[in-house]
Motif scaffolding. Sequence first.
Motif, short mmCIF file in Angstrom:
data_model
loop_
_atom_site.label_atom_id
_atom_site.label_comp_id
_atom_site.label_asym_id
_atom_site.label_seq_id
_atom_site.Cartn_x
_atom_site.Cartn_y
_atom_site.Cartn_z
N ARG A 22 27.73 46.48 45.05
CA ARG A 22 29.24 45.60 45.74
C ARG A 22 29.77 44.92 44.65
O ARG A 22 30.06 44.19 44.39
CB ARG A 22 27.51 44.37 45.89
N LEU A 23 30.10 46.25 43.45
CA LEU A 23 30.97 46.03 43.06
C LEU A 23 32.21 45.07 43.36
O LEU A 23 32.93 44.53 42.44
CB LEU A 23 31.80 47.04 42.28
N PRO A 24 32.90 45.32 44.51
CA PRO A 24 34.51 44.71 45.15
C PRO A 24 34.19 43.05 44.86
O PRO A 24 34.62 42.28 44.77
CB PRO A 24 35.05 45.36 46.70
N GLU A 25 32.51 43.30 45.78
CA GLU A 25 32.04 41.54 46.07
C GLU A 25 32.58 41.39 44.71
O GLU A 25 33.22 39.80 44.93
CB GLU A 25 30.82 41.82 46.89
N ARG A 26 31.22 41.77 43.20
CA ARG A 26 31.20 41.11 42.68
C ARG A 26 32.87 40.75 42.14
O ARG A 26 32.68 39.51 41.27
CB ARG A 26 30.65 41.45 41.72
N TRP A 27 33.68 42.07 42.17
CA TRP A 27 34.63 41.15 41.13
C TRP A 27 35.52 40.49 41.85
O TRP A 27 35.86 39.84 40.91
CB TRP A 27 35.80 43.17 41.31
N GLU A 28 35.26 40.42 43.08
CA GLU A 28 36.44 38.43 43.79
C GLU A 28 35.76 37.80 43.66
O GLU A 28 36.24 36.66 43.01
CB GLU A 28 36.53 38.87 45.53
N SER A 29 34.30 38.34 42.84
CA SER A 29 33.30 36.71 42.83
C SER A 29 33.65 36.28 41.19
O SER A 29 33.92 35.24 41.45
CB SER A 29 31.95 36.81 43.16
N LEU A 30 34.23 36.88 41.00
CA LEU A 30 34.29 37.12 39.19
C LEU A 30 35.69 36.19 39.09
O LEU A 30 35.93 35.38 38.20
CB LEU A 30 33.81 37.86 38.04
N GLY A 31 36.66 36.50 40.09
CA GLY A 31 38.04 36.71 39.78
C GLY A 31 37.97 34.84 40.50
O GLY A 31 38.15 33.78 39.91
N SER A 32 36.86 34.46 41.32
CA SER A 32 37.39 33.04 42.30
C SER A 32 36.72 31.90 40.37
O SER A 32 36.94 30.61 40.36
CB SER A 32 36.31 32.85 42.99
N GLN A 33 35.67 32.97 39.73
CA GLN A 33 35.31 31.73 38.82
C GLN A 33 35.65 31.55 37.56
O GLN A 33 35.90 30.52 37.22
CB GLN A 33 33.82 32.56 38.50
N ILE A 34 36.68 32.96 37.24
CA ILE A 34 38.01 32.94 36.38
C ILE A 34 38.74 31.51 35.98
O ILE A 34 38.65 30.50 36.02
CB ILE A 34 37.89 33.88 35.79
N ASP A 35 39.10 31.83 38.01
CA ASP A 35 40.37 30.69 38.70
C ASP A 35 39.68 29.27 37.71
O ASP A 35 40.45 28.78 37.55
CB ASP A 35 40.43 30.75 39.93
N VAL A 36 38.26 28.87 38.05
CA VAL A 36 37.68 27.50 37.70
C VAL A 36 38.39 27.26 36.08
O VAL A 36 38.45 25.97 35.97
CB VAL A 36 36.15 27.43 38.18
#
Lengths: 476, 284
Positions: free
Chosen positions: B221-235
């Motif tokens: 699930r690398l693409p999904e994890r990458w996107e999730s990570l992006g959301s967290q970095i946003d915070v």
Amino acid sequence: MTACRIGIVGGGPGGLLTAWHLQQYVQAPCEITILEASGRLGGKLQTLRFHHSPIPYEAGAAEFYDYSVTGEDPLKDLVLSLGLSITPMGGSAVLLDGQVLAHLDDIEAHSGAAVRAELEEFDRRAADALGRHEFFEADLLMNHSLAQLPGTFASRLERLAQPQARRFLETLIHSDLATEPDHTSVPYGLHNYLMNRPEYLRLYSIVGGNERLIEELVRRLDVRFQMRHRVTTIEARPTGEYTVTAITPGPDGTTSSCTRDFDYVIVALPNPQLRQLCFVGNGVADEVQRHQSHHAHPAHYLRMTLLFERPFWRSVLQESYCMLDQFGGCCLYDESIRNPAADEGVLGWLLGGKAALEHSERPDAELIELALASLPPALQFGTGLFREGRVHRWMAEVSALPGGWKLWSADRRHQPAPHAAPGLFLVGDYLFDSTLNGVLDSAGHVAGWIAGLLETTPDHSRRTITTPPPQQETLS
Amino acid sequence: MTAALPPVPWASSQTQRLLFQPGVTANPAGGTILCEVATHPPCRLVVADAATSAPGGTDPPQTSLELLTAANDGVPEAEALQALRNWAEQGRPHPDPAIQTLSLHGVQVVWGPERVGVAAPGARLPLVLPTVLEFVCLEQALSGLERRLARSWPQLEEDSPLAFDFDHRADRRRGDLARRFQEVLGLRGRWAQLQPPLHRPLVYPPTLASQVGERLRERARLPERWESLGSQIDVFQNVYEQCAQRAHDWRLAWKGHTLEILIILLLLGQTLLLVFELFAGREA
């Protein structure tokens, strides 16, 4: 103001999607009636179950095309808006000479580096000839690309120097074409090849069976269904109304006929079935005959679906489907992969084109034997696990797009007699690209047209009938 | 090969100890580079030999991995997969949910936090191995970012009130906040650089390597994890941007207040002088 009466002949996807669109588009009050000859709705979308097991399988269309990787996909949007879950489908393997060729390395090992190189070159040229945008715009594809790429798809395949490369490609796309490469235009052949590329198209099916789309549509339609009404005659009257005569079975085996008047009639039937209807009116029959002949390029499907005690093939075939070099090239579906909870396994053979037509005359039992015998040697041990088989014939239910064939304008395709019967419309996948997405486009075109007419001429009963010009073979 | 590695499942196999070097500017230990993801600075998988040691300085910590490669000619698929799994699970709980497997077209891959095993027909092992190593490199890079971010959440919670209210006590933490903001921006940069290799278009016609690579990316699930990570970095970025804004506002306000007090004091002094002069004039 009286309600506009709209009759739809045919309760398949075309008829139901037209009714759905009409409900969305038409603001004026209208009464929609769907007349269906059989006892079921859904046409080529049919999910059935075996006698020995409740596991479902697709008897008709096995998958939907997902164009959303390129642009808008109204069909997928509709499916999702109806609350249906979808599951992706995929498969890259071709079973050639009993061996699984799942990728280029397998092809090189089986046929040599020259075949691999030629296939890579063919793929590059195909992608050069049809970009994603042209692929997405199916109408554009069939109009403009035809002029640039004359001839049949067979002529394109004949250019391949390696016979094994040609055989591989023919096996790969034969069941999608539903006809032979020499009956297919170059763009349509390339279209069916390029749909294997994930950046052009993906495939999906509906969780619980593709027929759930029909069920959900029917639940939301506010229309009158007249089942077992086989329409025989459509008469265009001078008043602008249409009288539809249908035959219905009686309780004691007899039949009776009934008539109904409509302001608009939409015939949503496969092209060959138009010949079974009698059109009455000032030259309407000739116009419809001309329309029917122009689009008469029948293609065929034959589906054999077999239930096994367990999915014994999973060590060899691991995807939703693969292509098999039997029956002129057929698609072998692992139907049970959509039902991971089931213990049993279901394999479906989808034959297309000439092979489907030739085999359609054979009895079911013989076809099932042939299906079992077509399994590669590595899977022959599984024939002992066979439990039940079903055969479904879809002869002339889809259309081929032959080379050199000229596409009429969208209006001309959907209104066969614009002067003699301006309220008579046709809907079908054969009017676009022979897919469910094409049916939706066709239904949307007609429903939007009628909605526009009702906006501009709310007094729908006063539409005038004019005499058709002597020759109206105007082509776009 | 080292004696500390777990025993291998069959004779034709080979084990190596690898080091994952996330974002190192050079290859300090000089080990053979097996795979490199083109970020800046690059993430590398290098072979760890006896001379290899963790670099000092400011480079991020390295992760040690064990790689097993084996030719599985003649070995049944289920047997090969089980052998790889047994190898990967040695010394770990059984079954270990962190260990995942893939079996596709004669290739078996097992991977977990510390071990990666690849088995394929001998002739195809060299075709598949680079893809698996690239996946390992990407997965490690992504996991590293996930771990760093996970460790930073408590600090973020501690800092987040300062995104609303900043006072003279908080001003002492201004330097720390600026450093953490820079760290977040650094993380954002590393995260963004992972996008091209993670979202590479699918290959058609596929090769065995491309299929294995795609399946591994999907399975992990690398693409999904990458996107999730992006959301967290946003915070994180939002909080520290707000902190920076509040700190800046507070500084401006503090300077303004100081100036106002100075002006008031000057005016007061001037008034006192005027009063003094007035009384002095009357008496004279």
